[in-house]
Design a protein around this motif. Sequence first.
Motif, PDB file in Angstrom:
ATOM      1  N   TYR A 193       0.219  -5.290   1.922  1.00  0.00           N
ATOM      2  CA  TYR A 193       0.735  -3.949   1.663  1.00  0.00           C
ATOM      3  C   TYR A 193       1.524  -3.802   0.360  1.00  0.00           C
ATOM      4  CZ  TYR A 193      -0.863  -3.092   6.399  1.00  0.00           C
ATOM      5  OH  TYR A 193      -1.645  -2.980   7.525  1.00  0.00           O
ATOM      6  N   THR A 219      -0.230   2.756   3.813  1.00  0.00           N
ATOM      7  CA  THR A 219       0.409   1.567   3.247  1.00  0.00           C
ATOM      8  C   THR A 219       1.932   1.676   3.298  1.00  0.00           C
ATOM      9  OG1 THR A 219      -1.483   1.161   1.787  1.00  0.00           O
ATOM     10  CG2 THR A 219       0.616   0.155   1.171  1.00  0.00           C
ATOM     11  N   ALA A 221       3.699   3.515   5.321  1.00  0.00           N
ATOM     12  CA  ALA A 221       4.131   3.446   6.718  1.00  0.00           C
ATOM     13  C   ALA A 221       4.202   1.993   7.179  1.00  0.00           C
ATOM     14  CB  ALA A 221       3.181   4.244   7.599  1.00  0.00           C
ATOM     15  N   ALA A 222       3.222   1.193   6.769  1.00  0.00           N
ATOM     16  CA  ALA A 222       3.216  -0.218   7.147  1.00  0.00           C
ATOM     17  C   ALA A 222       4.397  -0.969   6.542  1.00  0.00           C
ATOM     18  CB  ALA A 222       1.909  -0.870   6.706  1.00  0.00           C
ATOM     19  N   LEU A 223       4.891  -0.466   5.410  1.00  0.00           N
ATOM     20  CA  LEU A 223       6.046  -1.081   4.754  1.00  0.00           C
ATOM     21  C   LEU A 223       7.368  -0.513   5.262  1.00  0.00           C
ATOM     22  CD1 LEU A 223       4.651  -1.229   1.098  1.00  0.00           C
ATOM     23  CD2 LEU A 223       5.145  -3.186   2.573  1.00  0.00           C
ATOM     24  N   GLY A 224       7.288   0.416   6.201  1.00  0.00           N
ATOM     25  CA  GLY A 224       8.497   0.979   6.792  1.00  0.00           C
ATOM     26  C   GLY A 224       9.071   2.164   6.051  1.00  0.00           C
ATOM     27  N   ASP A 225       8.352   2.679   5.069  1.00  0.00           N
ATOM     28  CA  ASP A 225       8.833   3.829   4.295  1.00  0.00           C
ATOM     29  C   ASP A 225       8.225   5.102   4.891  1.00  0.00           C
ATOM     30  OD1 ASP A 225       9.602   5.730   2.481  1.00  0.00           O
ATOM     31  OD2 ASP A 225       8.756   4.728   0.721  1.00  0.00           O
ATOM     32  N   GLU A 226       8.827   5.596   5.966  1.00  0.00           N
ATOM     33  CA  GLU A 226       8.295   6.774   6.643  1.00  0.00           C
ATOM     34  C   GLU A 226       8.402   8.027   5.785  1.00  0.00           C
ATOM     35  OE1 GLU A 226       6.531   6.870   9.231  1.00  0.00           O
ATOM     36  OE2 GLU A 226       6.768   4.771   9.791  1.00  0.00           O
TER      37      GLU A 226
END
Length: 302
Positions: A193, A219, A221-226
């Motif tokens: 990611y 990508t 979202a997978a990194l936690g950046d909603e």
Amino acid sequence: MFDEIVRSLSNDLNQICDDFTEYLCGDTAGVSKPKTAVKERSLGSLSAYNQAILATPTDARLFSGRGFMRHYARDQSGAIVDFTLAISLDPLLAEAYAGRAMSYTQLVGGASLEENRMTEALADFDRAISLQERSANALNADMKWVYAARAVARSYSGDNDGAIADFTRCTQTAPSASDYYNLGVSQATSALYPSALASLSKSLTQRPEIATYYARSVTLAALGDEFGASRDYSEALARETPGSGSLQSNDEHAYYFRALARLARDNREAATADLRTTIEICDRKQNAALRQTATAKLAEVG
């Protein structure tokens, strides 16, 4: 005269690569099927090639040129015959191996990779690249188009690491938005990611496209950046408004990443439709790897 015309064809091989990736990957510029511009290049017609070959039946590059013309006329079987004849006349002609590989990947037919000739395609791509790297006998000093085509074939056969390596090579020479998009999609598919984020962001800098926003949203979202994921999702939606644009019908990855983005927002019905469209495109283009992934996701959604 014929040598000059064939040299002119070689100067267009990077455009041939663009046409090829538009067909296989779905070009983010919005072209959904192969161009036929090759008909206007080189000798201009099959009959002209036939006459030239009658006059010079030992010129491998004439057979190769006719092979490319048949390839773009979607006569893949005829193209393969011509490329094979070119190789028999000149076993060091890199473009003939690459052309035959492209035609192998576009043969319409069986359900297995073996029946679809992907194994033969990859072998020919490898041979073309090997010849170019150790010999000056190939037509084009820049073989970026072959790396791009091999990357797609590797991706379709499930070798995503190999695809990433080839797409990375493509970004090292005059990279386009499509180069970064294809690399980013492959990286995201492999859950790389941070790398995917960098590649997709470069693609968007060069050419903002709906499909790229969806892929980057997933990508992020997978990194936690909603917040970033929602921002990109909203941007993609805004670009899909009536009269503005939509996803390209030839890009299975675009529908797959939109499905993932919709699932993250509990829009299961729309996501299911996208997954089914993904599978349909994969069947048409013989993308076995993504078809398997999308089918598993569809079963998970229920």
